[in-house]
Enzyme design. Sequence first.
Site, mmCIF file in Angstrom:
data_model
loop_
_atom_site.group_PDB
_atom_site.id
_atom_site.type_symbol
_atom_site.label_atom_id
_atom_site.label_comp_id
_atom_site.label_asym_id
_atom_site.label_seq_id
_atom_site.Cartn_x
_atom_site.Cartn_y
_atom_site.Cartn_z
ATOM 1 N N ASP A 113 -7.226 -15.444 3.263
ATOM 2 C CA ASP A 113 -8.621 -15.847 3.506
ATOM 3 C C ASP A 113 -9.462 -15.601 2.253
ATOM 4 O O ASP A 113 -10.320 -16.408 1.893
ATOM 5 C CB ASP A 113 -9.234 -15.054 4.678
ATOM 6 C CG ASP A 113 -9.067 -15.759 6.022
ATOM 7 O OD1 ASP A 113 -8.061 -16.477 6.199
ATOM 8 O OD2 ASP A 113 -9.937 -15.587 6.904
ATOM 9 N N ASP B 266 -2.511 -12.012 5.620
ATOM 10 C CA ASP B 266 -3.585 -12.622 6.414
ATOM 11 C C ASP B 266 -4.908 -12.467 5.685
ATOM 12 O O ASP B 266 -5.669 -13.425 5.517
ATOM 13 C CB ASP B 266 -3.635 -11.941 7.795
ATOM 14 C CG ASP B 266 -4.744 -12.494 8.660
ATOM 15 O OD1 ASP B 266 -4.857 -13.735 8.742
ATOM 16 O OD2 ASP B 266 -5.489 -11.692 9.256
ATOM 17 N N LYS C 186 0.881 -1.175 0.000
ATOM 18 C CA LYS C 186 0.000 0.000 0.000
ATOM 19 C C LYS C 186 0.913 1.218 0.000
ATOM 20 O O LYS C 186 0.848 2.101 0.861
ATOM 21 C CB LYS C 186 -0.924 -0.053 1.240
ATOM 22 C CG LYS C 186 -2.010 1.003 1.268
ATOM 23 C CD LYS C 186 -3.115 0.786 0.244
ATOM 24 C CE LYS C 186 -4.088 1.949 0.278
ATOM 25 N NZ LYS C 186 -5.074 1.924 -0.817
HETATM 26 C C1 IPM Z 1 -3.821 -16.945 10.404
HETATM 27 C C2 IPM Z 1 -4.691 -16.545 11.577
HETATM 28 C C3 IPM Z 1 -3.805 -15.908 12.645
HETATM 29 C C4 IPM Z 1 -3.179 -14.681 12.016
HETATM 30 C C5 IPM Z 1 -4.535 -15.566 13.947
HETATM 31 C C6 IPM Z 1 -5.141 -16.787 14.581
HETATM 32 C C7 IPM Z 1 -3.649 -14.854 14.932
HETATM 33 O O1 IPM Z 1 -5.714 -15.709 11.154
HETATM 34 O O2 IPM Z 1 -2.921 -17.787 10.592
HETATM 35 O O3 IPM Z 1 -4.061 -16.445 9.304
HETATM 36 O O4 IPM Z 1 -3.799 -13.598 12.004
HETATM 37 O O5 IPM Z 1 -2.044 -14.793 11.528
HETATM 38 MG MG MG Z 2 -5.824 -15.454 9.043
#
Ligand code: IPM
Ligand code: MG
Length: 352
Positions: free
Chosen positions: A246, A242, A186
Amino acid sequence: MKIAILPGDGIGPEVTAEAVAVIERLALPGLTLFSGDVGGAAYHRHGHPLPQETLDMARAADAILFGAVGDPSCDALERHLRPEQAILGLRKHLGLFANLRPARVFAGLEHLSPLRADIAGGLDMLIVRELTGDVYFGAKGQRMTEAGEREGWDAMSYAESEVRRIAHVAFRAAAASGQRLTSVDKANVLETSQLWRDVVVEVAAEYPGVALDHMYVDNAAMQVVSHPERFGVVLTGNLFGDILSDLASAAVGSIGLLPSASLGERQTDFGTFGLYEPIHGSAPDIAGQGKANPMATILSAAMMLRHSFAREVEAARIEAAVARTLADGILGGDLGGSHGTAAIGAAVRERL
Ligand code: IPM
Ligand code: MG
């Protein structure tokens, strides 16, 4: 070959058990498994989410298979006692700065993605996420402003050595696979990102064969779900990685399918010391019900065999067995099916 099994909280123990059964089915000679408490489970038993004993066990192993941490009954605890501190502490104490999160839509399984099949078919990326720096590990706190308001703050920073070492991991992966490397930042807003970008450009000079581009994280989020074929290897920091991982898992079809490897510099007799975990969390809402999809953890075990034990053949066998299981329609609730944790694990082992 010593593997520390850290099942943790929620669905962690259920999915880890299936992955352990897969490893045991391979009957590799010289394998020793031992297990320890971590997360909320460890807090309830020992008063700390990452007991010294567990950390020592993790250090003594060649690889760690980790389930998940997160326990709503611990939400009111001070931050340093919360379950999440166990995984953050392991990453930091063990120097596991390089997080590899492959996300791909298996051929023929485009229908599992919420994306249109013609878009989903192009999704095959490796997210290389920096794991021991950024806003995750910076100073943080809450304070009162001069105006008498409460204020929360978290410091974001990256030292150039931190950027350089993760950039090398990503460039090596891109060079090995012949894919393009996209560095996500960013830099239009953050100084941390400007430094990140400058260092990535410097490192690029050592990899003339790798095509590099840079993308702002907001644009990258959009491209992951509209033009996933544009990505090969994606290099990014801890927070953006992170979120993007996802997002990529949802684009594949379920967060129950994505494994990860967290690697550092330490070499063992067999390969690189590492921690392997599904990217999903502890899913307390379905814990103990035998409903969780164990595939992400089983695929994490495959990554462990590949990176920590140089067992490429066995790793590929596990991955093929998972792909076959999916193709045969053995799906958990996360993918609209009705198979439970044990049934999915058994189906993968049959196909090994
Ligand atoms: C991941 C999870 C962790 C992170 C959490 C559980 C702290 O979301 O491994 O992606 O944010 O890294
Ligand atoms: Mg995560």
